[in-house]
Scaffold this active site. Structure first.
Site, PDB file in Angstrom:
ATOM      1  N   ASP A  35     -91.313 -56.566 -31.481  1.00 52.28           N
ATOM      2  CA  ASP A  35     -89.962 -56.442 -30.753  1.00 52.28           C
ATOM      3  C   ASP A  35     -88.732 -56.989 -31.888  1.00 52.28           C
ATOM      4  O   ASP A  35     -88.944 -58.037 -32.746  1.00 52.28           O
ATOM      5  CB  ASP A  35     -89.756 -57.420 -29.868  1.00 52.28           C
ATOM      6  CG  ASP A  35     -90.658 -57.157 -28.631  1.00 52.28           C
ATOM      7  OD1 ASP A  35     -91.265 -55.730 -28.672  1.00 52.28           O
ATOM      8  OD2 ASP A  35     -91.091 -58.207 -28.054  1.00 52.28           O
ATOM      9  N   ASP A  41     -82.381 -64.787 -30.253  1.00 54.32           N
ATOM     10  CA  ASP A  41     -83.482 -64.873 -30.131  1.00 54.32           C
ATOM     11  C   ASP A  41     -83.925 -66.259 -31.043  1.00 54.32           C
ATOM     12  O   ASP A  41     -84.370 -67.209 -30.825  1.00 54.32           O
ATOM     13  CB  ASP A  41     -84.601 -63.608 -30.197  1.00 54.32           C
ATOM     14  CG  ASP A  41     -84.409 -62.622 -29.282  1.00 54.32           C
ATOM     15  OD1 ASP A  41     -84.476 -61.468 -29.690  1.00 54.32           O
ATOM     16  OD2 ASP A  41     -84.469 -63.222 -28.175  1.00 54.32           O
ATOM     17  N   GLU A  64     -92.856 -67.422 -28.940  1.00 57.05           N
ATOM     18  CA  GLU A  64     -92.993 -66.145 -28.786  1.00 57.05           C
ATOM     19  C   GLU A  64     -92.256 -65.345 -30.167  1.00 57.05           C
ATOM     20  O   GLU A  64     -92.888 -64.363 -30.547  1.00 57.05           O
ATOM     21  CB  GLU A  64     -92.453 -65.403 -27.578  1.00 57.05           C
ATOM     22  CG  GLU A  64     -92.687 -63.964 -27.606  1.00 57.05           C
ATOM     23  CD  GLU A  64     -91.940 -63.230 -26.276  1.00 57.05           C
ATOM     24  OE1 GLU A  64     -92.311 -63.535 -25.427  1.00 57.05           O
ATOM     25  OE2 GLU A  64     -91.011 -62.489 -26.818  1.00 57.05           O
ATOM     26  N   GLU A  65     -91.546 -65.961 -30.374  1.00 55.96           N
ATOM     27  CA  GLU A  65     -90.509 -65.449 -31.777  1.00 55.96           C
ATOM     28  C   GLU A  65     -91.131 -65.793 -33.038  1.00 55.96           C
ATOM     29  O   GLU A  65     -90.813 -65.454 -34.252  1.00 55.96           O
ATOM     30  CB  GLU A  65     -89.177 -65.954 -31.758  1.00 55.96           C
ATOM     31  CG  GLU A  65     -88.289 -65.627 -30.436  1.00 55.96           C
ATOM     32  CD  GLU A  65     -88.294 -64.101 -30.197  1.00 55.96           C
ATOM     33  OE1 GLU A  65     -88.302 -63.628 -28.936  1.00 55.96           O
ATOM     34  OE2 GLU A  65     -88.356 -63.326 -31.156  1.00 55.96           O
ATOM     35  N   ASP A  83     -91.096 -69.032 -24.599  1.00 53.95           N
ATOM     36  CA  ASP A  83     -90.113 -67.864 -24.846  1.00 53.95           C
ATOM     37  C   ASP A  83     -88.886 -68.310 -24.766  1.00 53.95           C
ATOM     38  O   ASP A  83     -88.367 -68.380 -23.862  1.00 53.95           O
ATOM     39  CB  ASP A  83     -90.703 -66.643 -24.006  1.00 53.95           C
ATOM     40  CG  ASP A  83     -90.000 -65.480 -24.068  1.00 53.95           C
ATOM     41  OD1 ASP A  83     -90.109 -64.336 -23.540  1.00 53.95           O
ATOM     42  OD2 ASP A  83     -89.040 -65.471 -25.089  1.00 53.95           O
ATOM     43  N   LEU A  85     -85.950 -67.061 -25.362  1.00 50.51           N
ATOM     44  CA  LEU A  85     -84.921 -66.271 -24.541  1.00 50.51           C
ATOM     45  C   LEU A  85     -85.316 -64.842 -24.099  1.00 50.51           C
ATOM     46  O   LEU A  85     -85.248 -63.885 -24.772  1.00 50.51           O
ATOM     47  CB  LEU A  85     -83.473 -66.019 -25.190  1.00 50.51           C
ATOM     48  CG  LEU A  85     -82.443 -65.864 -24.650  1.00 50.51           C
ATOM     49  CD1 LEU A  85     -82.166 -66.845 -23.575  1.00 50.51           C
ATOM     50  CD2 LEU A  85     -80.986 -65.615 -25.251  1.00 50.51           C
ATOM     51  N   ASP A  86     -86.014 -64.917 -22.855  1.00 49.27           N
ATOM     52  CA  ASP A  86     -86.785 -63.573 -22.592  1.00 49.27           C
ATOM     53  C   ASP A  86     -85.729 -62.889 -22.041  1.00 49.27           C
ATOM     54  O   ASP A  86     -84.767 -63.242 -21.288  1.00 49.27           O
ATOM     55  CB  ASP A  86     -87.951 -64.100 -21.668  1.00 49.27           C
ATOM     56  CG  ASP A  86     -88.523 -62.690 -20.825  1.00 49.27           C
ATOM     57  OD1 ASP A  86     -89.354 -62.431 -21.664  1.00 49.27           O
ATOM     58  OD2 ASP A  86     -87.985 -62.134 -20.000  1.00 49.27           O
ATOM     59  N   GLU A 225     -95.352 -65.872 -21.240  1.00 47.10           N
ATOM     60  CA  GLU A 225     -94.876 -65.368 -20.053  1.00 47.10           C
ATOM     61  C   GLU A 225     -95.650 -65.370 -18.840  1.00 47.10           C
ATOM     62  O   GLU A 225     -95.598 -65.820 -17.729  1.00 47.10           O
ATOM     63  CB  GLU A 225     -94.232 -63.996 -20.446  1.00 47.10           C
ATOM     64  CG  GLU A 225     -93.182 -63.855 -21.416  1.00 47.10           C
ATOM     65  CD  GLU A 225     -93.116 -62.509 -21.915  1.00 47.10           C
ATOM     66  OE1 GLU A 225     -93.992 -61.537 -22.078  1.00 47.10           O
ATOM     67  OE2 GLU A 225     -91.918 -62.265 -22.493  1.00 47.10           O
TER      68      GLU A 225
HETATM   69  P1  P6P Z   1     -89.596 -52.787 -19.359  1.00 44.96           P
HETATM   70  C1  P6P Z   1     -87.983 -58.248 -21.327  1.00 44.96           C
HETATM   71  O1  P6P Z   1     -88.101 -57.493 -22.453  1.00 44.96           O
HETATM   72  C2  P6P Z   1     -89.446 -58.208 -20.884  1.00 44.96           C
HETATM   73  O2  P6P Z   1     -90.145 -58.892 -21.495  1.00 44.96           O
HETATM   74  C3  P6P Z   1     -89.498 -59.057 -19.521  1.00 44.96           C
HETATM   75  O3  P6P Z   1     -88.561 -60.003 -19.281  1.00 44.96           O
HETATM   76  C4  P6P Z   1     -89.407 -57.862 -18.548  1.00 44.96           C
HETATM   77  O4  P6P Z   1     -90.001 -58.110 -17.373  1.00 44.96           O
HETATM   78  C5  P6P Z   1     -89.912 -56.585 -19.125  1.00 44.96           C
HETATM   79  O5  P6P Z   1     -89.833 -57.027 -20.657  1.00 44.96           O
HETATM   80  C6  P6P Z   1     -89.281 -55.359 -18.884  1.00 44.96           C
HETATM   81  O6  P6P Z   1     -89.940 -54.309 -19.517  1.00 44.96           O
HETATM   82  O7  P6P Z   1     -90.453 -51.865 -19.848  1.00 44.96           O
HETATM   83  O8  P6P Z   1     -89.147 -52.728 -17.713  1.00 44.96           O
HETATM   84  O9  P6P Z   1     -88.141 -52.788 -20.000  1.00 44.96           O
END
Ligand code: P6P
Length: 281
Positions: A35, A41, A64-65, A83, A85-86, A225
């Protein structure tokens, strides 16, 4: 473990301020799962790592980073995967984001989780701690105040259908129709933390992020996550699965592994298990 929770509360206040003022542009790096990293992040990760370095009961951390596990205190008891800043890209469109923490003993595997925490940065900052129960706190005048215990009903009303449009399982659409035959409200923001928080607060439903044609092993990461939220949902009288078994029993071969995942109330999870058992080859 209280000093870990206090450290997370301190990091949450710093990250709240960072989100309000921080640079949301892209950095030049990618994280371990490919990513593109935002400067947010990296800055959030630095805040958390600096705070955790002062907590003597933490043996090691992994973000995660970051690619690798960071050893902290040889005699520490706990391992933390987080994680920082998810869903950070949602800051640019002013949607809620979150931080997720899994607290492990002995090793980073689902069944060695002993607690989990998340923080939601939204119109309000709320923090949820799961040990034997699930307690929610709200940031008021720079202090986290206990608000309520969170519990899921046997059956819910919310559906957060991540990636159903490109799920690898051809029967998935049938499953969604079967589970939601009596009508649910669609609630999906693209941020796992606020989406799962909402289902917990509104008493239940189903959040899905199955395997997809391009990512048959799913998108969401096990250690950072899926396992923490699986722990939280089980402690809130719900369940979390990969379609076939408890998410916490999914085997981890690499710290950045992902897994398909479903989190929800018992009734909805039972239906997912039934459909997968009857259809998945
Ligand atoms: P999509 C955010 O990037 C994430 O990791 C989660 O927080 C979220 O549920 C998912 O990805 C969203 O993915 O494919 O729906 O954009």
């Amino acid at each position: 473990m209280t000093e870990i929770f206090d450290a997370i509360k301190k990091s949450a206040i710093d990250i709240k301020n960072l989100i309000e003022t921080g640079d949301t542009s892209k950095s030049t790096n990618e994280n371990s799962t490919g990513d593109t990293q935002l400067k947010l992040d990296i800055a959030s990760d630095e805040i958390i790592e600096a705070i955790f370095k002062n907590v003597s009961c933490i043996k090691a951390i992994v973000s995660e980073e970051q690619e690798k596990i960071v050893p902290l205190n040889e005699n520490g008891k706990y391992l933390i995967a987080y994680d920082p800043l998810d869903g950070s890209s949602l800051v640019d469109v002013n949607l809620s984001v979150g931080s997720i923490f899994g607290i492990y003993e002995n090793d980073f595997t689902g069944n060695n989780l002993v607690a989990a925490v998340y923080v939601v940065y939204g119109p309000r900052v709320e923090l949820v701690i799961a040990t034997d129960d699930v307690k929610m706190y709200r940031l008021i005048n720079n202090e986290f105040k206990f608000m309520q215990e969170l519990k899921l009903n046997e059956k819910g009303k919310l559906n957060a259908p991540g990636s159903t449009q490109n799920c690898w399982a051809p029967f998935h659409k049938k499953m969604i129709d079967e589970i939601f035959e009596d009508g649910y409200r669609l609630r999906y923001s693209g941020g796992m933390v606020p989406d799962l928080h909402q289902i917990l607060l509104k008493g239940g439903g189903l959040f899905s992020y199955p395997g997809t044609t391009d990512r048959p092993k799913g998108k969401l990461r096990q250690l950072f996550e899926v396992f923490p939220f699986a722990y939280i949902y089980e402690k809130a009288n719900g369940q979390a699965i990969d379609g076939f078994k408890r998410a916490l029993e999914v085997e981890t071969t690499h710290i950045h592994d992902t897994t398909p995942c479903f989190f929800g109330s018992n009734e909805e999870i039972k239906k997912v298990l039934k459909v997968y058992k009857e259809n998945a080859k």
